[in-house]
Scaffold this motif. Structure first.
Motif, short mmCIF file in Angstrom:
data_model
loop_
_atom_site.label_atom_id
_atom_site.label_comp_id
_atom_site.label_asym_id
_atom_site.label_seq_id
_atom_site.Cartn_x
_atom_site.Cartn_y
_atom_site.Cartn_z
N THR A 1 0.81 -1.22 0.00
CA THR A 1 0.00 0.00 0.00
C THR A 1 0.84 1.27 0.00
OG1 THR A 1 -0.12 -0.04 2.42
CG2 THR A 1 -1.86 -1.19 1.21
N CYS A 2 2.15 1.15 0.18
CA CYS A 2 3.03 2.32 0.12
C CYS A 2 3.55 2.59 -1.28
CB CYS A 2 4.21 2.14 1.07
SG CYS A 2 3.77 2.00 2.81
N THR A 3 3.40 1.66 -2.20
CA THR A 3 3.97 1.80 -3.53
C THR A 3 3.10 2.70 -4.41
OG1 THR A 3 2.81 -0.19 -4.30
CG2 THR A 3 5.00 -0.48 -3.34
N ALA A 4 3.75 3.29 -5.41
CA ALA A 4 3.03 4.13 -6.37
C ALA A 4 2.16 3.28 -7.30
CB ALA A 4 4.02 4.96 -7.18
N ARG B 1 2.55 12.28 -11.56
CA ARG B 1 3.51 12.90 -10.65
C ARG B 1 3.51 12.14 -9.32
NH1 ARG B 1 1.46 18.94 -10.45
NH2 ARG B 1 2.95 18.92 -8.68
N LEU B 2 4.67 11.70 -8.88
CA LEU B 2 4.76 10.91 -7.66
C LEU B 2 4.51 11.74 -6.41
CD1 LEU B 2 7.81 8.57 -8.38
CD2 LEU B 2 5.37 8.06 -8.59
N ARG B 3 4.76 13.01 -6.44
CA ARG B 3 4.61 13.83 -5.25
C ARG B 3 3.14 13.92 -4.85
NH1 ARG B 3 7.85 17.26 -2.50
NH2 ARG B 3 6.93 19.02 -1.40
N ALA B 4 2.85 13.53 -3.62
CA ALA B 4 1.49 13.56 -3.06
C ALA B 4 0.52 12.71 -3.87
CB ALA B 4 0.98 14.99 -2.95
N LEU B 5 0.99 11.61 -4.45
CA LEU B 5 0.12 10.76 -5.26
C LEU B 5 -0.96 10.12 -4.41
CD1 LEU B 5 -0.56 9.32 -7.91
CD2 LEU B 5 1.11 7.56 -7.30
N ARG B 6 -0.61 9.62 -3.24
CA ARG B 6 -1.60 8.97 -2.38
C ARG B 6 -2.72 9.93 -1.99
NH1 ARG B 6 -1.94 9.22 3.14
NH2 ARG B 6 -3.14 7.55 4.18
N GLU C 1 12.03 5.23 -0.54
CA GLU C 1 11.76 5.46 -1.96
C GLU C 1 10.33 5.88 -2.25
OE1 GLU C 1 11.84 0.93 -1.26
OE2 GLU C 1 12.91 2.73 -0.61
N TYR C 2 9.43 5.77 -1.26
CA TYR C 2 8.03 6.13 -1.46
C TYR C 2 7.60 7.29 -0.57
CZ TYR C 2 7.95 1.56 -3.71
OH TYR C 2 8.22 0.49 -4.52
N LYS C 3 8.54 8.05 -0.07
CA LYS C 3 8.17 9.21 0.75
C LYS C 3 7.47 10.28 -0.06
CE LYS C 3 11.40 8.89 4.62
NZ LYS C 3 12.48 9.57 5.39
N GLU C 4 7.87 10.45 -1.31
CA GLU C 4 7.18 11.42 -2.17
C GLU C 4 5.74 11.02 -2.42
OE1 GLU C 4 8.20 14.40 -3.72
OE2 GLU C 4 9.72 14.30 -2.16
N VAL C 5 5.49 9.73 -2.51
CA VAL C 5 4.13 9.25 -2.74
C VAL C 5 3.23 9.58 -1.55
CG1 VAL C 5 2.72 7.20 -3.18
CG2 VAL C 5 4.96 7.44 -4.27
N HIS C 6 3.77 9.48 -0.34
CA HIS C 6 2.99 9.71 0.87
C HIS C 6 3.05 11.16 1.35
CE1 HIS C 6 1.80 5.57 2.24
NE2 HIS C 6 2.61 5.29 1.23
N PHE C 7 3.71 12.01 0.63
CA PHE C 7 3.76 13.42 1.02
C PHE C 7 2.37 14.04 0.95
CE2 PHE C 7 4.08 17.90 -0.27
CZ PHE C 7 4.74 18.40 0.83
N ASN C 8 1.98 14.72 2.03
CA ASN C 8 0.66 15.35 2.09
C ASN C 8 0.78 16.61 2.93
OD1 ASN C 8 -2.02 16.02 2.06
ND2 ASN C 8 -2.72 14.25 3.24
N PRO C 9 0.81 17.79 2.30
CA PRO C 9 0.93 19.03 3.09
C PRO C 9 -0.28 19.33 3.95
CG PRO C 9 0.49 19.51 0.77
CD PRO C 9 0.72 18.03 0.86
N ASP C 10 -1.43 18.69 3.66
CA ASP C 10 -2.66 18.94 4.42
C ASP C 10 -2.99 17.81 5.40
OD1 ASP C 10 -3.10 21.35 3.08
OD2 ASP C 10 -4.03 20.30 1.40
#
Length: 360
Positions: free
Chosen positions: A147-150, A178-183, A264-273
């Protein structure tokens, strides 16, 4: 009547033991005075072993030695309360050795289930519903890693994408690579396309009853006001937005950050809100409000207005949070009174009306 000291003891000879003479009575009804430890005498055990080898032939040569036969318990059963394992000596004979505590735990773990590769969990994840993602991630660590993967979030988005649904530009297919905040983007897009999520938003009240208690000690990150979108009412209404950051929960253990996704998946889980919510108050006219950004909300009430037709919202901000169980003083902090109020909404970060952050 014979004395206790003159108690007659039975004698066993190894030469007299044979398949015709060894009976159950020799073991089950044996005199406890013969063997105080509760084991069979060594001479009897060797005779039985010799007899078994003679009957079974060469295969009996690999039968455990007298150490195995001497483990007869008082009840007449082989073995003991301790677990045993067979080990082979250099000369080819087998001995029995007690298993250590660590070996017992390892054997129990091996018996519980199998360890499946992550590719199998990735295939199973292709059939998981959006509302079951949390349950799937709690199965094991590999399921959580999936569940952490893009790939997982892109497949979830493509399975439920609908061309007829209205989506903001950031949630369109050409922008989802875009991988950033994908989740976060996939979760927010599901509240526009996935029917169970859309109906959940429609059924929830605009302002839950627990709103005043939920926002207490929350920090105001951002504040802005604008004219409300024209609707059925002729009045020119104003919309006041307060973006709050919920206070961190006090965890029982010392792990503050909890389980973190792979690097390697920190960008995927990035969420500023993350852990943010928006308090949206719509008034019938413009009201001057002092700057409260960076302050903490310590008091919030929603009452009936003086005209008995609208609401009245009162907020108190202070520089530091108030301890639990204590009430804030009215003469301290910054007080904001919004009256008359047409509507009050509390929006979580995944709500369709929540504004999209420029950092996503």
């Amino acid at each position: 009547m014979p004395r206790k000291g003159n108690r007659k003891r039975l004698k066993f000879r190894a030469d007299d033991v044979s398949s015709h003479r060894v009976t159950v009575a020799d073991f089950a009804n044996s005199d406890p005075a013969l063997v105080k430890s509760g084991r069979v005498k060594k001479s009897v055990a060797n005779a039985v072993q010799k007899e078994v080898k003679a009957l079974c032939g060469l295969e009996a040569s690999r039968v455990p030695s007298e150490d195995g036969l001497s483990t007869l318990s008082e009840n007449g059963h082989y073995g003991s309360s301790e677990e045993l394992e067979d080990i082979e000596n250099n000369n080819g004979t087998f001995l029995r050795k007690k298993k250590s505590k660590k070996q017992k735990e390892d054997s129990l773990v091996d018996d519980i289930g199998g360890d499946y590769p992550i590719d199998i969990w990735l295939v199973i994840a292709s059939y998981i519903r959006p509302e079951d993602v949390v349950t799937f991630a709690l199965i094991c660590k590999k399921a959580w890693t999936v569940t952490c993967t893009a790939v997982f979030w892109m497949r979830l988005y493509k399975r439920h994408y609908q061309m007829s649904a209205y989506l903001p530009v950031r949630f369109l297919p050409e922008c989802m690579y875009r991988l950033r905040a994908l989740r976060a983007c996939v979760i927010r897009s599901l509240f526009h396309m996935y029917e169970p999520f859309c109906s959940r938003v429609a059924k929830n009240p605009s302002l839950p009853e627990s709103t005043p208690n939920t926002l207490l000690n929350s920090k105001c990150l951002l504040f802005w006001c604008k004219k409300a979108e024209p609707g059925s009412r002729p009045e020119a209404m104003w919309e006041f937005n307060f973006k709050f950051k919920n206070p961190p929960l006090k965890q029982k253990n010392h792990c503050v950050n909890g389980l973190q996704p792979p690097a390697e998946y920190k960008e995927v889980h990035f969420n500023p809100d993350q852990d943010c919510c928006l308090l949206q108050v719509t008034t019938l006219n413009f009201i001057f409000i002092p700057v409260v950004m960076g302050m903490t909300l310590t008091y919030l009430t929603i009452n009936v207005s003086t005209d008995m037709r609208h609401h009245r919202v009162r907020l108190v901000f202070q520089d530091c949070p108030v301890l639990k169980g204590k009430k804030p003083r009215g003469d301290q902090g910054v007080q904001i009174v919004l009256d008359p109020v047409h509507s009050v909404h509390l929006l979580d970060w995944w709500h369709p009306k929540y504004p999209i952050s420029t950092m996503a």
